[in-house]
Design a protein around this motif. Sequence first.
Motif, mmCIF file in Angstrom:
data_model
loop_
_atom_site.group_PDB
_atom_site.id
_atom_site.type_symbol
_atom_site.label_atom_id
_atom_site.label_comp_id
_atom_site.label_asym_id
_atom_site.label_seq_id
_atom_site.Cartn_x
_atom_site.Cartn_y
_atom_site.Cartn_z
ATOM 1 N N THR A 663 0.822 -1.220 0.000
ATOM 2 C CA THR A 663 0.000 0.000 0.000
ATOM 3 C C THR A 663 0.847 1.257 0.000
ATOM 4 O OG1 THR A 663 -0.127 -0.133 2.415
ATOM 5 C CG2 THR A 663 -1.892 -1.189 1.149
ATOM 6 N N ASP A 664 2.131 1.130 0.375
ATOM 7 C CA ASP A 664 3.004 2.308 0.373
ATOM 8 C C ASP A 664 3.121 2.916 -1.010
ATOM 9 O OD1 ASP A 664 3.375 1.890 2.992
ATOM 10 O OD2 ASP A 664 5.483 1.270 2.894
ATOM 11 N N LEU A 665 3.019 2.107 -2.029
ATOM 12 C CA LEU A 665 3.149 2.625 -3.396
ATOM 13 C C LEU A 665 1.980 3.547 -3.732
ATOM 14 C CD1 LEU A 665 4.285 -0.631 -5.268
ATOM 15 C CD2 LEU A 665 5.710 1.223 -4.381
ATOM 16 N N GLU A 666 0.796 3.154 -3.327
ATOM 17 C CA GLU A 666 -0.375 3.965 -3.619
ATOM 18 C C GLU A 666 -0.342 5.273 -2.856
ATOM 19 O OE1 GLU A 666 -3.826 4.956 -5.591
ATOM 20 O OE2 GLU A 666 -2.456 3.280 -5.940
ATOM 21 N N SER A 667 0.195 5.250 -1.652
ATOM 22 C CA SER A 667 0.267 6.489 -0.876
ATOM 23 C C SER A 667 1.306 7.444 -1.457
ATOM 24 C CB SER A 667 0.605 6.170 0.587
ATOM 25 O OG SER A 667 1.870 5.526 0.681
ATOM 26 N N ALA A 668 2.367 6.885 -2.045
ATOM 27 C CA ALA A 668 3.406 7.742 -2.632
ATOM 28 C C ALA A 668 3.018 8.224 -4.031
ATOM 29 C CB ALA A 668 4.730 6.982 -2.693
ATOM 30 N N TRP A 669 2.360 7.337 -4.781
ATOM 31 C CA TRP A 669 1.920 7.685 -6.141
ATOM 32 C C TRP A 669 0.434 7.336 -6.263
ATOM 33 C CZ3 TRP A 669 6.556 5.113 -5.246
ATOM 34 C CH2 TRP A 669 7.732 5.806 -5.606
ATOM 35 N N PRO A 670 -0.457 8.223 -5.798
ATOM 36 C CA PRO A 670 -1.896 7.902 -5.716
ATOM 37 C C PRO A 670 -2.503 7.629 -7.087
ATOM 38 C CG PRO A 670 -1.352 9.904 -4.501
ATOM 39 C CD PRO A 670 -0.160 9.578 -5.342
ATOM 40 N N ASN A 671 -3.713 7.041 -7.000
ATOM 41 C CA ASN A 671 -4.518 6.783 -8.205
ATOM 42 C C ASN A 671 -3.782 5.929 -9.237
ATOM 43 O OD1 ASN A 671 -6.621 8.466 -7.160
ATOM 44 N ND2 ASN A 671 -5.486 10.270 -7.886
ATOM 45 N N GLN A 672 -3.031 4.964 -8.725
ATOM 46 C CA GLN A 672 -2.344 4.001 -9.592
ATOM 47 C C GLN A 672 -1.287 4.641 -10.489
ATOM 48 O OE1 GLN A 672 -3.335 0.380 -9.920
ATOM 49 N NE2 GLN A 672 -4.083 0.932 -7.902
ATOM 50 N N VAL A 673 -0.819 5.826 -10.121
ATOM 51 C CA VAL A 673 0.234 6.462 -10.913
ATOM 52 C C VAL A 673 1.481 5.582 -10.939
ATOM 53 C CG1 VAL A 673 1.789 8.436 -11.058
ATOM 54 C CG2 VAL A 673 -0.646 8.779 -10.583
ATOM 55 N N TRP A 674 1.815 4.988 -9.815
ATOM 56 C CA TRP A 674 2.982 4.116 -9.727
ATOM 57 C C TRP A 674 2.907 2.974 -10.750
ATOM 58 C CZ3 TRP A 674 2.071 -1.011 -8.558
ATOM 59 C CH2 TRP A 674 0.801 -1.308 -8.027
ATOM 60 N N CYS A 675 1.702 2.456 -10.926
ATOM 61 C CA CYS A 675 1.506 1.361 -11.879
ATOM 62 C C CYS A 675 1.681 1.859 -13.314
ATOM 63 C CB CYS A 675 0.133 0.740 -11.682
ATOM 64 S SG CYS A 675 -0.209 -0.648 -12.795
ATOM 65 N N ARG A 676 1.090 3.004 -13.611
ATOM 66 C CA ARG A 676 1.194 3.529 -14.963
ATOM 67 C C ARG A 676 2.633 3.874 -15.324
ATOM 68 N NH1 ARG A 676 -3.768 5.769 -13.345
ATOM 69 N NH2 ARG A 676 -2.855 7.791 -12.756
ATOM 70 N N LEU A 677 3.408 4.323 -14.326
ATOM 71 C CA LEU A 677 4.822 4.631 -14.578
ATOM 72 C C LEU A 677 5.597 3.366 -14.952
ATOM 73 C CD1 LEU A 677 5.500 7.185 -11.716
ATOM 74 C CD2 LEU A 677 5.516 7.667 -14.168
ATOM 75 N N LEU A 678 5.331 2.303 -14.231
ATOM 76 C CA LEU A 678 6.014 1.039 -14.546
ATOM 77 C C LEU A 678 5.590 0.514 -15.916
ATOM 78 C CD1 LEU A 678 5.877 -0.776 -11.080
ATOM 79 C CD2 LEU A 678 7.900 0.114 -12.234
ATOM 80 N N VAL A 679 4.320 0.636 -16.228
ATOM 81 C CA VAL A 679 3.844 0.189 -17.530
ATOM 82 C C VAL A 679 4.552 0.958 -18.635
ATOM 83 C CG1 VAL A 679 1.860 0.085 -19.078
ATOM 84 C CG2 VAL A 679 1.614 -0.598 -16.687
ATOM 85 N N ARG A 680 4.683 2.248 -18.451
ATOM 86 C CA ARG A 680 5.333 3.056 -19.478
ATOM 87 C C ARG A 680 6.781 2.651 -19.650
ATOM 88 N NH1 ARG A 680 5.544 9.281 -18.290
ATOM 89 N NH2 ARG A 680 7.345 8.596 -17.057
ATOM 90 N N HIS A 681 7.483 2.399 -18.547
ATOM 91 C CA HIS A 681 8.891 2.017 -18.642
ATOM 92 C C HIS A 681 9.071 0.599 -19.218
ATOM 93 C CE1 HIS A 681 9.709 5.557 -16.186
ATOM 94 N NE2 HIS A 681 10.991 5.369 -16.458
ATOM 95 N N SER A 682 8.052 -0.225 -19.103
ATOM 96 C CA SER A 682 8.179 -1.601 -19.616
ATOM 97 C C SER A 682 8.289 -1.644 -21.125
ATOM 98 C CB SER A 682 6.975 -2.441 -19.187
ATOM 99 O OG SER A 682 5.821 -2.087 -19.932
ATOM 100 N N GLN A 683 7.796 -0.620 -21.784
ATOM 101 C CA GLN A 683 7.789 -0.559 -23.250
ATOM 102 C C GLN A 683 7.180 -1.817 -23.860
ATOM 103 O OE1 GLN A 683 11.093 1.276 -25.310
ATOM 104 N NE2 GLN A 683 12.035 1.883 -23.375
ATOM 105 N N HIS A 684 6.072 -2.218 -23.237
ATOM 106 C CA HIS A 684 5.228 -3.306 -23.735
ATOM 107 C C HIS A 684 5.880 -4.680 -23.584
ATOM 108 C CE1 HIS A 684 3.691 0.348 -25.497
ATOM 109 N NE2 HIS A 684 4.691 0.404 -26.376
ATOM 110 N N LEU A 685 6.878 -4.799 -22.711
ATOM 111 C CA LEU A 685 7.558 -6.077 -22.505
ATOM 112 C C LEU A 685 7.160 -6.677 -21.158
ATOM 113 C CD1 LEU A 685 11.152 -5.213 -23.778
ATOM 114 C CD2 LEU A 685 9.367 -6.471 -24.988
ATOM 115 N N PHE A 686 6.546 -7.854 -21.205
ATOM 116 C CA PHE A 686 6.126 -8.526 -19.979
ATOM 117 C C PHE A 686 7.322 -8.894 -19.118
ATOM 118 C CE2 PHE A 686 1.782 -8.998 -21.344
ATOM 119 C CZ PHE A 686 1.080 -9.190 -20.161
#
Length: 1601
Positions: A663-686
């Motif tokens: 839950t610390d991730l959501e508090s630091a980057w609310p509204n799933q921003v942390w998730c979207r940042l990781l998705v962007r850096h993945s460049q579509h690679l699982f």
Amino acid sequence: MDTTNSAQSMIQNANVSKKIIINDIELRTPPRRKFLQAQYQVQFSVGDTPRSTKAAKEKKNRASWDENFYFDGNDGSILLAKVYRKPHIGQGRIVGVLVDTIGGILRRLKNGVLEVPLPKDTSDGKIHSSDTTIKFALTVEARGDVGADELQATDAVNRSTEMVNVLSPTPQIVDLADSAINASTSVVTELPKDTSDGQIHSSSATIKFALTAEARGDVGADELQATDAVNRASEMVNVLSPTPQIVGLADSAINTGVNMATKFQTFENTWGVLLQRMELFNKIVAGIAEIHPYTSLAWSVISAANQVLVNQKNRDIRVVRLAGMMNNVFTFVEDAEALKAVEAHKEPIKLLIQQVTECGYFISEYAKQNNFWTRTAKYTFSDVDTKIADYENKLRDLKSAFLDGVTLRSGVIVFRMMNVVQTIVESIDLNDMPYARGARYVQEKGCLPGTREAIIQDICDILNNPDEDAPRVCLLTGVAGSGKSAVAHSIARLYDGQERLGSSYCFLRSDVTKRNPQNFFSTIALDLSDHDPQYKAELCQVVKNNRSLRTSVSLSEQVKRLIIEPSKYLHTIGPLVIVVDALDESGDQTNRRSLLRALAEQLAENNLPTNLRFLITARAESDILAELASSPQVVHKQLGDVAEDIVDEDIARFIRHSLHRYTDLESAWPNQVWCRLLVRHSQHLFQWASTACRFIEGDGAIGLNIRERLKILIQRKHDVSVHPLDDLYRTILGQLFILDNVQHKFREVMAFVLALKEPLSLTSLSTLFDGDPNIRDIIKPLGSLLDGTHNEQKPIRPLHTSFRDFLLDDARSSTFHVDILPRHSLSLGHASLECMQKMLKFNICDLKDSRLRNNAVPDLDIRVTEAIPSYLAYSCQYWMDHVQHADCTPELLDEVTSFFKAFFPFWLEAISLLSICYPVSCTLSALTTCTILRQWAKDHEIATLATEASQFIQLFAPIIRESTPHLYLSAMPQTPSNSPLCQLWADHLQNHLSVILGHPPSWPAEVHTLQGHTNDVECVAYSPNGGHIVSGSADKTIRVWNPITGQCVAVLPQVHIGHIASVAYSPDGSYIVSGSRDNTIRVWDAITGQHVVGPFQGHKGPVTSVAYATDGSCIASGSWDKTIRIWDADTGHIVAGPFEGHTDTVTSLAYSTDGSKIVSGSQDHTLRIWSVNTGKCVAGPLQGHTGWVFSVAYSPDSCHIVSGGDDTIRVWNSTTGQCVAGPFQGHTDRVYSVAYSPDGNHVASASSDKTIRIWNANNGQCVAGPFQGHTRVVTSVTYSPDGSCILSGSWDNTIRIWNANTTQYVEGTFQGHTKKVTSIAYSPDGNTIVSGSFDRSIGMWNANTGQLAGSPQNHTAPITAVTYSPNGSHIIFGMGNTIGIQNITTGHHMRGIAGPFLGHTSEVLSVACSPDGKYIVSGSEDRTIRIWNAHTGKFISGPLQGHTSWVYSVGYSPDGSHIVSGSKDDTIRVWNPTTGVCLAGPFQGHTDAVHSVVYSSDGSHVVSGSWDKTIRVWDPITGECVAGPFQGHTDKVLSIAYSPDGNHIVSGSEDKTIRIWDANSGQCIAGPFQGHTAPVTSVAYSPDGRPLHQSMGIAESEVLW
């Protein structure tokens, strides 16, 4: 009116497509108390199109709807109306149903309205009346002719009429032809009522509705219905949610004739509803991971079946019936609580869905009528009906279990096997087929539920395609890290759950020793045989009695024989899926070429069975795409084609799932921003997302919290020129290993990890290096990149191959580049040697009973695992693989030699025990180890030991694999007596068994017999590294073989149309050139077997010989056209020639070492030497042969040329053309082939006399041979590159590999006598041989050299018999009618001391000395036996009389108490030598003269040889024949002898051969030995009993074997 026209008009009218409108719907319900009032809903269906009203509350016993419903149909279409009622309290239920054709309803309309009471469907299979009346208006408008098939229309009308008659016995229903469709009217009618007598009566309830018909226009019913429902219709789930659980209309079988709804089941009113319900169910379970994949698979299968059914004109009632039951299964989806029910009972619903899938597979096949009945030829209609009934019953049981919340123990019913397997050949052991352990898919590696659904669905649709011409392969490609493997594992898991996974094979670059192309097809074959009894039965038929096929490493042969052939007889319902993951990791392009070609060939020939489907994943490598993607049998799917937003959505779901606890991730980057940042850096690679999540979770980052770890990844600026995964790997490693010295440790440890031949666990690797702390310190933090860091018993391997590639590529990994150096391999080699020295010991698994084979010892596999842990097992298999990369220094050589001498027996014991788990690979690894050791330590003592070890392993491989105790009890004691291994056994094994007598002196000359060609083998050649053999044959094929295993590894495509006369490897081993009698030359890729260049055309006659230039740039050829030509090896263009000069066929040619000259041999009896540059003859013609010259070869230094022709061999000076040695004589027929040994010291020759010989190249002495085994002309011979083996090809269709260093078959021809040799005998010490001859002389010979010891001693009469005295000091001989004795004073002189012994009146035929040397016994033509004092020559006993003809043979028993005799009277007698009394006999059984008799060494038996061509063994006391007759000789048996141990008998015959027999069984265990040119009159064992060291007397000479 014309009745014919009327009928046609009715048919046409009934078939016209119309627009049907239903509205003004009303229900009239019986009076009830207010609190029992409920909601109602009506569902109308026409064909497969359902329409439902909204739920309406009843008011004053009525419920009504002002909705309009539109349908397409005709008079024959069935209208189905179902009424549901759900009270405010209690269980909901179905009220009733109305079923009729549109035509039937139109006949019943009153003012466009139908009003009838509703019959009620119940679960007991009976029809009860309801007190509810339905009323609605129905309007039909003619749409015009639709062009229906008149015959089909007639059938439809007839069937509709029949159904109307069944359902409508009441007066309201009249014939279909009288229907009126011209007005909008309202119908009010009574509902029929069911009674217990089975008749239908009218009830008091009525139903009323309006039915209107109007022109259809351009807008279809669906569009009108959609428009009408815009503001009034809700989502399907909401519409259906208040409805109760119902029982479907197809609840009883169609043939019961009771349930009205079931009577009207058709494809239209069942299949469409089924599809709708399944689609709804798929949505309901979308979030349930345990069920949704199987629902999606079911949807794929049912959809495919639907397409098949749509295309079928004749839909069997069986299909309709089964579809009705499947439809019934899904009625629960219309319940408001459906989702809760599914979630509460996942396992029953999963089984139910799987059973529906199986039904879908069945329907797809069954609907294809011709195909199905072809597949099910052995089945009758009743058999199929029974199967369908089984399906229906199972569906009913599974639905009940689901509704009741009960889990069934039984699985789904599968109608898969079309041929009943009567018997499985269980006796055939398939365990020797290579199997890739650990290559199976891993459930945990599949996609996260809810991700990759679209691509998985697409793949399932491809794999489930039921069409006969459907593609067999789905190829899924994508970049590294895109998630291919996850998809593959998901598909494998899905079809495995459906019991339709035939096999899964996951290649892994870090585990190539166990997962490689060589065991790919055999692994799939074994998996299929485990999955399917029919397949196993057919596979057993293919491989039985063919061990070479079971262990073949020819991929083309494997796929054809192990996959395609068994599958021809495997007729299945639905697909068997084979999942192949990471095909690109099967090796580099060179190593995987053969695999791709084997697959591509089968695809091109359309050989893959219809229902065997492949999913193959790989990176988009050019060679893979070239071979597979272009095939019409392959559907190529690319992960890169999936929309990036869909990929990112799946990656986001994966990230949220992986990190949802933090839950610390959501508090630091609310509204799933942390998730979207990781998705962007993945460049579509699982793989980026997976690795990042592991790192963020704490796998590797010490001292950082989760937010700090995430920040490291998202704040790093990405260099667009760097691959995202490379950037991620650098980031993680940079975080873990900052200091230079730590980075150095990382590189060293990872070098060990990556240098391993197969992965080891952290525990094993650490133990192997004596607990080196650096290993654990480096490996443990790498959890985000390596598997096996948490569970230390799991093998350490990169989580993704891209990480391995990253580390090994300097440009990508930079500071973290891992360079695997020889010192790393040496460290692993040292560690392995130390490990084995610490742990190997005698009887390491404490086996108690040597009578049990390994597979009969209880829990031996567990004991092996405990006694030989993985690090020791690894050391035993791969120690030399690592050592070979280091220089052979004196220190290392001493270490290896010391280990081998001390631990070789225990190492072999470990290999034997490990063969329990890996029956083929362990034995092969031991052979490979010895081969590598021999090459590494060339010319040192250990190399000799390694050679001996290889021969030991090859000879005793069955014992090594099957019985570890007998490695010590059987194999080691039978080691040849002159092998240095014998000393190893003596030095290191306490109380070991040893064979005192009967030891073979050396290893068998023949190592392997290679079989596969179906006609004469014309030519053979070794590859430059000795790793392969190529052969050409008159069967027009070229084969490639493994010389270690003797297995055929490739059969090249048959392109030549004539015999293959010559083959040769290019100097680098990359190519094979072939010359043929079709006048052409072709070049082949030696690895893939592909034809790459040719045909080279120019010769005007058959090509007899081809050879590569030493630089590989050119090819020389000789031909029947008497010329030589030189060709460009790459293009096939002629670059020189023709060289002309020979006056007859050029039979053979060879290049000099420097490539400047060519030597040629010809049928013109000459050799010529040519300049390659000028084409001029620079030497020759070289003359000396008196016949055709068949073969020529340069010595390794090119100073000499050897030639074979006529029946001789000659050696020539290559500069002067002078004959410097020869002719070498010994062959008795044409010499077809000659070859130099690699060191130039020896020459091997092959002859039409069926033998091979080895000669001293300098003096022409025959030093080994003749090697016998071929049964026809030997056409070709060559040495292996290391000189240890000789390869031969023959017209007997075989290729044989011989031990070039053997002495077993060394033959010496002792020449000196001028007439027939009558008798021979060994001296007691075995060093000399004495011979007697009709030339009146006695000769003494050195048994080892064959040299005559002095001149033969001449006498006055022919010598008829010779023997030695027991102490070897005297020779006793028969001469005329006397006996003589001579004292041996020196090796060069003999003198007589006694005799002549006078008394016989005719020739003495046989003499023998008593064991104590005091007496001599003789047998004579005078029919008597006499006994003499050996010292005085006085006659002391006899004559012993009884025989009625000549006495051919006499002999003493071992203790001297008895004498045995054999006679021309066909009998044997036993005598007391003191009294002369006949104690036993005559022994009768032979049918012709007994020419030889002798006692066994223990005196318990007598053996006899006869002119009747047989041998018999007798009890000397009773005269009973206890063994025999031994049959095999084709002419008189003239001489026999027992081996000193009494186990074997050797015989010589007038058929000119020698045979060795098992004395107990009578089996011929060796021979016939051929070489004599006259009858073999005498045989004898040497005193040490060495097999094949017997002396035979022949005309004018003796031969030592």
